[in-house]
Design a protein around this motif. Structure first.
Motif, PDB file in Angstrom:
ATOM      1  N   TRP A  85       0.818  -1.222   0.087  1.00 20.60           N
ATOM      2  CA  TRP A  85      -0.048  -0.084   0.126  1.00 20.60           C
ATOM      3  C   TRP A  85       0.760   1.136  -0.088  1.00 20.60           C
ATOM      4  CZ3 TRP A  85      -2.713  -3.578  -1.409  1.00 20.60           C
ATOM      5  CH2 TRP A  85      -3.467  -4.340  -0.738  1.00 20.60           C
ATOM      6  N   HIS A  86       1.910   1.271   0.757  1.00 21.83           N
ATOM      7  CA  HIS A  86       2.943   2.475   0.857  1.00 21.83           C
ATOM      8  C   HIS A  86       3.499   2.658  -0.557  1.00 21.83           C
ATOM      9  CE1 HIS A  86       2.573   3.228   5.113  1.00 21.83           C
ATOM     10  NE2 HIS A  86       3.109   1.770   5.255  1.00 21.83           N
ATOM     11  N   ASP A  89       0.927   4.295  -2.758  1.00 12.88           N
ATOM     12  CA  ASP A  89       0.754   5.633  -2.475  1.00 12.88           C
ATOM     13  C   ASP A  89       1.611   6.439  -3.031  1.00 12.88           C
ATOM     14  OD1 ASP A  89      -1.727   5.005  -0.886  1.00 12.88           O
ATOM     15  OD2 ASP A  89      -0.574   5.127   0.939  1.00 12.88           O
ATOM     16  N   GLU A  92       0.963   6.924  -6.691  1.00 12.15           N
ATOM     17  CA  GLU A  92      -0.058   7.787  -6.862  1.00 12.15           C
ATOM     18  C   GLU A  92       0.429   9.241  -6.827  1.00 12.15           C
ATOM     19  OE1 GLU A  92      -4.538   8.866  -5.527  1.00 12.15           O
ATOM     20  OE2 GLU A  92      -3.349   7.402  -3.995  1.00 12.15           O
ATOM     21  N   GLN A  93       1.323   9.614  -6.053  1.00 14.32           N
ATOM     22  CA  GLN A  93       1.859  10.917  -5.739  1.00 14.32           C
ATOM     23  C   GLN A  93       2.797  11.129  -6.955  1.00 14.32           C
ATOM     24  OE1 GLN A  93       0.960  13.151  -3.246  1.00 14.32           O
ATOM     25  NE2 GLN A  93      -0.365  11.416  -2.673  1.00 14.32           N
ATOM     26  N   ILE A  97      -3.224   7.467  -9.670  1.00 13.57           N
ATOM     27  CA  ILE A  97      -3.478   6.341  -9.076  1.00 13.57           C
ATOM     28  C   ILE A  97      -3.522   5.157 -10.381  1.00 13.57           C
ATOM     29  CG2 ILE A  97      -6.035   6.621  -9.184  1.00 13.57           C
ATOM     30  CD1 ILE A  97      -4.007   4.589  -6.508  1.00 13.57           C
TER      31      ILE A  97
END
Length: 124
Positions: A85-86, A89, A92-93, A97
């Motif tokens: 998940w990290h 994330d 996505e940044q 996404i």
């Protein structure tokens, strides 16, 4: 979804030490990482095959099998769902996404890792 994967991960970690005669997870754990990777690849192929054939329900079922085998592989490698998940994330940044890490960047990362490998082995 993340909760389901987290619960599955916890259950896989607990089942790894069960009786292999009674637990598919324990059996896979006993067979080692190469078998786990093979099962993951087989399930990914089956998902694709069912999708190409337009078998929606079978694609869902095979997808659940794929996720199970992915979590089993993670557990063997000491990867927790939060680790993935990290990374999601982080991506996505950088890219949004719905995008994946560009191939050129992955190739550059692989080259850096390969270049650093002799230093790591030498303890430097």
């Amino acid at each position: 979804m993340a909760d389901s994967i987290q619960r599955l991960h916890a259950a896989v970690l607990a089942a790894r030490h069960a009786d292999p005669a009674l637990s598919r997870t324990a059996r896979l754990a006993g067979e080692g990482l190469p078998k786990m990777a093979k099962k993951l690849a087989e399930e990914a192929f089956e998902v694709g095959l069912e999708a190409v054939q337009g078998e929606r329900h079978r694609t869902i079922q095979e997808s659940a099998d794929l996720l199970y085998n992915l979590v089993v592989l993670w557990s063997e490698m000491g990867i927790a769902p939060a680790d993935v998940w990290h990374e999601m994330d982080r991506r996505e940044q950088l890219y949004g996404i719905a995008e994946k890490l560009p191939k050129e960047r992955r190739k550059a990362q692989a080259r850096r890792i390969a270049a650093a490998a002799p230093l790591l082995r030498a303890g430097g």
